[in-house]
Design a protein around this motif. Structure first.
Motif, PDB file in Angstrom:
ATOM      1  N   PHE B 123       0.827  -1.206   0.000  1.00  0.00           N
ATOM      2  CA  PHE B 123       0.000   0.000   0.000  1.00  0.00           C
ATOM      3  C   PHE B 123       0.866   1.262   0.000  1.00  0.00           C
ATOM      4  O   PHE B 123       1.769   1.412   0.812  1.00  0.00           O
ATOM      5  CB  PHE B 123      -0.925   0.017   1.224  1.00  0.00           C
ATOM      6  N   ILE B 124       0.523   2.158  -0.921  1.00  0.00           N
ATOM      7  CA  ILE B 124       1.192   3.462  -1.001  1.00  0.00           C
ATOM      8  C   ILE B 124       0.074   4.496  -1.143  1.00  0.00           C
ATOM      9  O   ILE B 124      -0.771   4.363  -2.020  1.00  0.00           O
ATOM     10  CB  ILE B 124       2.116   3.520  -2.235  1.00  0.00           C
ATOM     11  N   THR B 125       0.055   5.486  -0.292  1.00  0.00           N
ATOM     12  CA  THR B 125      -1.045   6.455  -0.403  1.00  0.00           C
ATOM     13  C   THR B 125      -0.743   7.550  -1.431  1.00  0.00           C
ATOM     14  O   THR B 125       0.382   8.057  -1.503  1.00  0.00           O
ATOM     15  CB  THR B 125      -1.390   7.090   0.960  1.00  0.00           C
ATOM     16  N   THR B 197      -7.656  11.124  -9.375  1.00  0.00           N
ATOM     17  CA  THR B 197      -8.655  11.223 -10.439  1.00  0.00           C
ATOM     18  C   THR B 197      -9.389  12.553 -10.387  1.00  0.00           C
ATOM     19  O   THR B 197      -9.825  13.070 -11.413  1.00  0.00           O
ATOM     20  CB  THR B 197      -9.686  10.069 -10.355  1.00  0.00           C
ATOM     21  N   GLY B 198      -9.501  13.115  -9.167  1.00  0.00           N
ATOM     22  CA  GLY B 198     -10.206  14.388  -9.045  1.00  0.00           C
ATOM     23  C   GLY B 198      -9.330  15.583  -9.362  1.00  0.00           C
ATOM     24  O   GLY B 198      -9.799  16.718  -9.390  1.00  0.00           O
ATOM     25  N   ALA B 199      -8.037  15.341  -9.597  1.00  0.00           N
ATOM     26  CA  ALA B 199      -7.105  16.464  -9.696  1.00  0.00           C
ATOM     27  C   ALA B 199      -6.774  16.897 -11.114  1.00  0.00           C
ATOM     28  O   ALA B 199      -6.078  17.873 -11.306  1.00  0.00           O
ATOM     29  CB  ALA B 199      -5.815  16.113  -8.965  1.00  0.00           C
ATOM     30  N   GLY B 200      -7.247  16.178 -12.103  1.00  0.00           N
ATOM     31  CA  GLY B 200      -6.916  16.633 -13.458  1.00  0.00           C
ATOM     32  C   GLY B 200      -6.877  15.513 -14.465  1.00  0.00           C
ATOM     33  O   GLY B 200      -7.672  14.571 -14.374  1.00  0.00           O
ATOM     34  N   PRO B 201      -5.975  15.616 -15.435  1.00  0.00           N
ATOM     35  CA  PRO B 201      -5.983  14.681 -16.543  1.00  0.00           C
ATOM     36  C   PRO B 201      -5.793  13.228 -16.089  1.00  0.00           C
ATOM     37  O   PRO B 201      -5.186  12.957 -15.061  1.00  0.00           O
ATOM     38  CB  PRO B 201      -4.812  15.140 -17.409  1.00  0.00           C
ATOM     39  N   ASN B 202      -6.346  12.357 -16.902  1.00  0.00           N
ATOM     40  CA  ASN B 202      -6.311  10.939 -16.590  1.00  0.00           C
ATOM     41  C   ASN B 202      -4.864  10.420 -16.579  1.00  0.00           C
ATOM     42  O   ASN B 202      -4.120  10.637 -17.510  1.00  0.00           O
ATOM     43  CB  ASN B 202      -7.125  10.203 -17.662  1.00  0.00           C
ATOM     44  N   ILE B 203      -4.519   9.764 -15.519  1.00  0.00           N
ATOM     45  CA  ILE B 203      -3.187   9.177 -15.454  1.00  0.00           C
ATOM     46  C   ILE B 203      -3.335   7.749 -14.929  1.00  0.00           C
ATOM     47  O   ILE B 203      -4.170   7.481 -14.056  1.00  0.00           O
ATOM     48  CB  ILE B 203      -2.249  10.028 -14.545  1.00  0.00           C
ATOM     49  N   GLN B 204      -2.597   6.847 -15.493  1.00  0.00           N
ATOM     50  CA  GLN B 204      -2.671   5.451 -15.060  1.00  0.00           C
ATOM     51  C   GLN B 204      -1.874   5.272 -13.761  1.00  0.00           C
ATOM     52  O   GLN B 204      -0.859   5.952 -13.563  1.00  0.00           O
ATOM     53  CB  GLN B 204      -2.101   4.532 -16.139  1.00  0.00           C
ATOM     54  N   PRO B 205      -2.304   4.337 -12.907  1.00  0.00           N
ATOM     55  CA  PRO B 205      -1.582   4.135 -11.632  1.00  0.00           C
ATOM     56  C   PRO B 205      -0.087   3.860 -11.824  1.00  0.00           C
ATOM     57  O   PRO B 205       0.736   4.387 -11.075  1.00  0.00           O
ATOM     58  CB  PRO B 205      -2.298   2.921 -11.023  1.00  0.00           C
ATOM     59  N   TRP B 208       1.599   7.096 -12.515  1.00  0.00           N
ATOM     60  CA  TRP B 208       1.680   7.912 -11.304  1.00  0.00           C
ATOM     61  C   TRP B 208       2.828   7.426 -10.414  1.00  0.00           C
ATOM     62  O   TRP B 208       3.608   8.215  -9.892  1.00  0.00           O
ATOM     63  CB  TRP B 208       0.341   7.847 -10.538  1.00  0.00           C
ATOM     64  N   LEU B 209       2.936   6.104 -10.285  1.00  0.00           N
ATOM     65  CA  LEU B 209       4.001   5.534  -9.450  1.00  0.00           C
ATOM     66  C   LEU B 209       5.376   5.928 -10.002  1.00  0.00           C
ATOM     67  O   LEU B 209       6.278   6.296  -9.250  1.00  0.00           O
ATOM     68  CB  LEU B 209       3.869   4.007  -9.390  1.00  0.00           C
ATOM     69  N   ALA B 210       5.504   5.860 -11.328  1.00  0.00           N
ATOM     70  CA  ALA B 210       6.797   6.207 -11.947  1.00  0.00           C
ATOM     71  C   ALA B 210       7.127   7.679 -11.728  1.00  0.00           C
ATOM     72  O   ALA B 210       8.291   8.045 -11.555  1.00  0.00           O
ATOM     73  CB  ALA B 210       6.752   5.885 -13.434  1.00  0.00           C
ATOM     74  N   PHE B 232      -2.380  -0.899  -8.989  1.00  0.00           N
ATOM     75  CA  PHE B 232      -3.816  -0.596  -8.959  1.00  0.00           C
ATOM     76  C   PHE B 232      -4.039   0.749  -8.269  1.00  0.00           C
ATOM     77  O   PHE B 232      -3.398   1.038  -7.256  1.00  0.00           O
ATOM     78  CB  PHE B 232      -4.572  -1.669  -8.161  1.00  0.00           C
ATOM     79  N   GLY B 233      -4.922   1.548  -8.804  1.00  0.00           N
ATOM     80  CA  GLY B 233      -5.335   2.780  -8.113  1.00  0.00           C
ATOM     81  C   GLY B 233      -6.655   2.486  -7.412  1.00  0.00           C
ATOM     82  O   GLY B 233      -7.640   2.135  -8.064  1.00  0.00           O
ATOM     83  N   ILE B 234      -6.679   2.560  -6.091  1.00  0.00           N
ATOM     84  CA  ILE B 234      -7.893   2.204  -5.347  1.00  0.00           C
ATOM     85  C   ILE B 234      -8.289   3.342  -4.417  1.00  0.00           C
ATOM     86  O   ILE B 234      -7.455   3.865  -3.682  1.00  0.00           O
ATOM     87  CB  ILE B 234      -7.664   0.939  -4.469  1.00  0.00           C
ATOM     88  N   SER B 235      -9.554   3.701  -4.478  1.00  0.00           N
ATOM     89  CA  SER B 235     -10.090   4.577  -3.430  1.00  0.00           C
ATOM     90  C   SER B 235     -11.146   3.764  -2.708  1.00  0.00           C
ATOM     91  O   SER B 235     -12.247   3.548  -3.240  1.00  0.00           O
ATOM     92  CB  SER B 235     -10.698   5.853  -4.017  1.00  0.00           C
TER      93      SER B 235
END
Lengths: 351, 283
Positions: B123-125, B197-205, B208-210, B232-235
């Motif tokens: 898990f990484i927040t 996801t709420g912050a702007g353009p679509n980015i894959q998990p 984002w990690l990279a 995985f991006g999970i909320s």
């Protein structure tokens, strides 16, 4: 369970700790060895210690059975020796006076990988992550400082090594393990004037690359520049005379803090460096495998005018150095002309 | 019956327990189509019920303390193969991992569980603070003066280590004792994904990690012989629950499971079982 005695067994099959009581990696106290593992018996009394299991000879006091790991700080020589048995390693000796930028250079290379792949290389691992982190602390905002600094290496630290395992992207992720030396500058200052002290720098003889650092800040000062360059020349001479470097050595002269060499004296500073290097090259290159000059600015405070900090080229040069250069060189070949010498140097570099 | 052990790994407040709470709700409530479903309640589930109650009522799910560490056991049915599997999730607290990094010691029992796991949920927040910033990352005019004392000077301690370095070190420590183990399967869960996801353009998990944890990405990528991983991006909460507006919007959903966000493989759905299901797969 409080204050019960536990026994630890070493999981390293090469270690004879149970028989000799000495950790093969040299960890002192023994409990600091990362390969020690509790045997699983939660309560051990004196009778147990005297029965057939007596060979489990390390007693410690702890509350529950615990597994211990390496401490993450810079490595001692014995740990590097142990590592060498498992992996191919490139030892890089960073030699320089106090404040010449030795630790800053190593830490800056580490910090590049915190931001992503660098110079065609990707981070694959490090046994000294926390050692790096301790040293870079004063260059971070969290330290509360406003000007970056590096924790000085103390004489008390002795010889330590930072480990970086990198993957070469151009060579199908070939693994390159660097062990980069870290000593207090005072060790080198003493060695420069004292052959007996120089002989204590035993890691240099084992190194694939010996990097001699020259403080660029001092070169930018006309009062200090002769002194600092002659000190480096004398250091190289004493390393050669005491056979710590020789025909199988890759030696690099690294001018640090090149960001301080700009300004109105830029041309003069660069001319001085070129003259210094040409002299040192013509005097010593025949006694070495190779001698190269680099200019770097590992942590430039004002980097607006800096198009390149010099680190990519330097790291690349460490990555492509071939091991055991000397064994591949025909020493019977005696170069007589300038062309012969150039040819020999080319062969050495290509090998 | 096959038993699979999936250890949850992460620093404090990285979303481990909230994930478990949402997973338990989804399996119990059966509101949405999932990869697997609950077959039978086994053993004492009071802890699961307690954390799930907090999730259902939009409260902050209580963190697992070192005293509260539990091993969750779920008997589930793979909806594709109909195979019955018992999933075990040892819920180790983030403090356990922090202490491991600090002391370089962990209870052998806990470590054996970790190292013998069939898969890891790391898990990484996404709701992180920027750490590890260099003074040189800040433009010179904003660096301040050494005498202004805005931030008091502080000596190094283990707390100063950036999250990405801590995560790599955790993986290295576990791997250092797994010599000979062929491959660790790791589902990396970027929790609080709604922040992204709420912050702007679509980015894959994985992207984002990279971008945010480049050291972790490089480490996993260059050690593919050791790690098989997916990101995985999970909320699990679905959005910000401290904000009344956001919380009310989430509460309007007729099926609570649909507040969950799961971004994986270019798609977004509500199936929080995805990472576990990927760990269960044998490919």
């Amino acid at each position: 369970m409080n204050n019960t005695e536990e026994f630890l067994r070493c999981s390293n099959p090469d270690c004879q700790k149970e028989k000799t009581g000495v950790c093969i990696e040299g960890h002192e106290p023994l409990i600091s060895c990362p390969f020690l593992k509790a045997t699983g018996s939660p309560a051990v009394d004196d009778d147990y210690a005297e029965d057939d299991e007596k060979e489990l000879s390390v007693k410690i006091i702890q509350e529950t059975v615990k597994t211990m790991f390496y401490n993450g700080d810079a490595l001692i020589t014995e740990s590097v020796d142990f590592f060498l048995r498992k992996k191919d390693v490139r030892i890089i000796s960073i030699v320089g006076d106090s404040d010449s930028g030795k630790t800053t250079l190593v830490c800056s290379i580490y910090e590049k990988f915190l931001k992503g792949e660098f110079s065609g290389l990707a981070f694959k691992g490090s046994q000294t992550l926390y050692g790096f982190e301790k040293r870079v602390h004063y260059s971070r905002i969290d330290s509360g400082k406003t000007t970056p600094d590096t924790q000085r290496t103390s004489m008390l630290d002795g010889l330590r090594f930072f480990h970086l395992s990198l993957a070469s992207r151009a060579e199908k992720n070939r693994e390159i393990n660097f062990m980069i030396s870290d000593r207090a500058g005072e060790n080198y200052e003493e060695a420069r004037s004292n052959p007996a002290a120089a002989l204590r720098l035993f890691e240099i003889k084992k190194s694939q690359v010996v990097a001699l650092l020259v403080d660029g800040k001092k070169i930018s000062n006309p009062i200090q520049r002769v002194s600092v360059t002659q000190s480096v020349k004398q250091m190289l001479r004493i390393l050669i005379e005491n056979q710590l470097v020789g025909l199988d050595s890759v030696v690099q002269i690294i001018i640090t803090k090149k960001d301080l060499l700009g300004g109105e004296n830029k041309d003069n500073n660069n001319a001085f460096i070129d003259i210094f290097f040409n002299k040192i090259y013509s005097e010593f290159v025949d006694k070495l495998g190779s001698l190269e000059l680099f200019r770097i600015a590992a942590r430039a405070v004002n980097n607006d005018d800096l198009d390149d900090d010099g680190l990519p080229l330097l790291l690349q040069s460490w990555s492509i150095v071939k091991k055991q250069l000397s064994k591949k060189i025909d020493y019977k070949f005696k170069p007589e002309t300038q062309f012969d010498q150039m040819h020999l140097r080319t062969i050495k570099r290509e090998e | 019956m096959n038993v699979l052990l999936h250890s949850m790994l992460g620093l404090p407040s990285s979303g481990k327990t909230t994930f478990l709470a949402a997973l338990w709700h989804v399996l119990n409530a059966k509101e949405i189509e999932c990869n697997f479903s609950l077959d039978k309640i086994e053993g004492d589930v009071r802890y699961l019920d307690a954390i799930t109650e907090a999730w259902r009522t939009f409260q902050k799910v209580p963190r697992t303390s070192m005293q509260m560490e539990e091993k969750i056991s779920l008997r589930v049915k793979n909806n594709l193969t109909k195979e019955l599997v018992t999933l075990e999730f040892p819920d180790l607290s983030g403090e356990t991992f922090e202490r491991l990094l600090l002391t370089r010691l962990i209870e052998t029992k806990k470590f054996d569980t970790l190292s013998s796991s069939d898969g890891l949920l790391l898990f990484i927040t996404a709701d992180k603070v920027d750490d590890g910033l260099s003074i040189l990352d800040v433009p010179a005019e904003f660096r301040g003066d050494s005498t202004d004392g805005v931030i008091p000077e502080k000596d190094w301690d283990a707390e100063c280590v950036p999250q990405q370095v801590k995560i790599v070190e955790l993986l290295q420590l576990i791997r250092s004792r797994q010599l000979g183990n062929p491959l660790s399967k790791i589902a990396i869960i970027i929790s609080a994904w709604d922040v992204i996801t709420g912050a702007g353009p679509n980015i894959q998990p994985i992207q984002w990690l990279a971008r945010e944890f480049p050291l972790v990405c490089q480490y996993l990528d260059t050690n593919r012989e050791c790690f098989d991983y997916q990101v995985f991006g999970i909320s699990a909460q679905g959005g910000e629950i401290k904000s009344e507006l956001s919380r009310d919007r989430l509460a309007e959903k007729m099926e609570a499971s649909t507040r969950i966000i799961c971004a994986y493989d270019g798609k977004i759905n509500h199936d929080i079982t995805c990472p576990v299901f990927w760990l269960m797969s044998r490919d």
